[in-house]
Write a protein that holds these residues in place. Structure first.
Motif, short mmCIF file in Angstrom:
data_model
loop_
_atom_site.label_atom_id
_atom_site.label_comp_id
_atom_site.label_asym_id
_atom_site.label_seq_id
_atom_site.Cartn_x
_atom_site.Cartn_y
_atom_site.Cartn_z
N PRO A 32 0.83 -1.20 0.00
CA PRO A 32 0.00 0.00 0.00
C PRO A 32 0.87 1.25 0.00
O PRO A 32 2.00 1.24 0.50
CB PRO A 32 -0.82 -0.12 1.28
N ALA A 33 0.34 2.34 -0.57
CA ALA A 33 1.10 3.59 -0.66
C ALA A 33 1.34 4.18 0.72
O ALA A 33 2.36 4.83 0.96
CB ALA A 33 0.36 4.58 -1.54
N VAL A 34 0.43 3.98 1.64
CA VAL A 34 0.57 4.52 2.99
C VAL A 34 0.37 3.39 3.99
O VAL A 34 -0.66 2.72 3.97
CB VAL A 34 -0.46 5.65 3.24
N ALA A 39 3.22 0.11 11.55
CA ALA A 39 3.70 -0.93 10.64
C ALA A 39 4.93 -0.48 9.84
O ALA A 39 5.55 -1.29 9.18
CB ALA A 39 2.59 -1.34 9.68
N GLU A 40 5.27 0.80 9.92
CA GLU A 40 6.41 1.29 9.15
C GLU A 40 7.72 0.87 9.81
O GLU A 40 7.82 0.84 11.04
CB GLU A 40 6.38 2.82 9.07
N PRO A 41 8.73 0.58 9.00
CA PRO A 41 10.06 0.30 9.58
C PRO A 41 10.59 1.55 10.29
O PRO A 41 10.16 2.67 10.00
CB PRO A 41 10.93 -0.02 8.36
N ASN A 68 12.70 5.76 5.43
CA ASN A 68 11.40 5.74 6.13
C ASN A 68 11.12 7.05 6.85
O ASN A 68 10.53 7.08 7.93
CB ASN A 68 11.33 4.56 7.11
N PHE A 69 11.55 8.16 6.24
CA PHE A 69 11.44 9.47 6.86
C PHE A 69 11.68 10.54 5.81
O PHE A 69 12.58 10.38 4.98
CB PHE A 69 12.52 9.59 7.95
N SER A 83 1.98 9.74 7.61
CA SER A 83 2.71 8.60 7.08
C SER A 83 2.97 8.85 5.59
O SER A 83 2.05 9.25 4.90
CB SER A 83 1.91 7.33 7.26
N PRO A 84 4.17 8.64 5.07
CA PRO A 84 5.37 8.26 5.80
C PRO A 84 5.80 9.35 6.78
O PRO A 84 5.42 10.50 6.63
CB PRO A 84 6.40 8.05 4.71
N ARG A 85 6.61 8.97 7.76
CA ARG A 85 7.03 9.89 8.82
C ARG A 85 7.72 11.12 8.23
O ARG A 85 8.43 11.03 7.24
CB ARG A 85 8.00 9.20 9.77
N VAL A 86 7.51 12.24 8.90
CA VAL A 86 8.13 13.50 8.51
C VAL A 86 8.76 14.14 9.73
O VAL A 86 8.43 13.82 10.86
CB VAL A 86 7.12 14.48 7.87
#
Length: 158
Positions: A32-34, A39-41, A68-69, A83-86
């Motif tokens: 999935p795109a988001v 669940a994100e690494p 992942n950021f 998401s993804p993290r900023v």
């Protein structure tokens, strides 16, 4: 002419229905795109050694990348749920009292350091300044005054 209009209308309707079906059908071949944040690494910062050519002139340029950021100028609690993290980087030189927020993917540039060894600490920070990952780059700023004194004087031209 009327029959031709109905044919075009039917074709347009079929195209819309196929597009809608394609949007709702799950695509199992891609992630999935988001992803949900949990669940994100884990985010990571990777810093590269200072560029040698500018360093020889006393200019410290540290390139980096994140995983992942995304480094962007965003702050506040609400942005921690994106998401993804900023977030941004906290940059500290030589464990000094001053730290600045770096808010772009541009390289870190430090000038004016005295000759000798130095440490540039990069910390991934979420929009509330919570540190998520750290990387340290060590550099040695050469004494450009001594190399300039030993260099041959410029040739005189007429």
């Amino acid at each position: 002419m009327r029959a031709l209009t109905h044919v075009f209308a039917a074709a347009a309707l079929a195209a819309v229905q196929m597009t809608a079906a394609a949007q709702t059908a799950p695509d199992t071949s891609r992630p999935p795109a988001v992803l949900p944040l949990e669940a994100e690494p884990a985010p990571r910062v990777v810093a590269y050694p200072a560029l040698p050519e500018p360093l020889a002139r006393g200019v410290v340029i540290v390139q980096f990348r994140t995983e992942n950021f995304r480094v962007i100028p965003v702050f506040g609690k609400a942005a921690t749920q994106v998401s993804p993290r900023v977030g941004h980087l906290h940059v500290t030189v030589d464990d000094g009292p001053a730290t600045w927020a770096h808010t772009s993917a541009d390289p870190i540039i430090v000038v004016g350091l005295p000759p000798g060894p130095h440490r540039v600490r990069l910390e991934l920070a979420d929009p509330t300044h919570r540190i998520l990952a750290t990387e340290v780059v060590t550099v040695t700023v050469p004494d450009t005054r001594s190399s300039a004194a030993t260099a041959a004087p410029p040739a005189h031209r007429h």
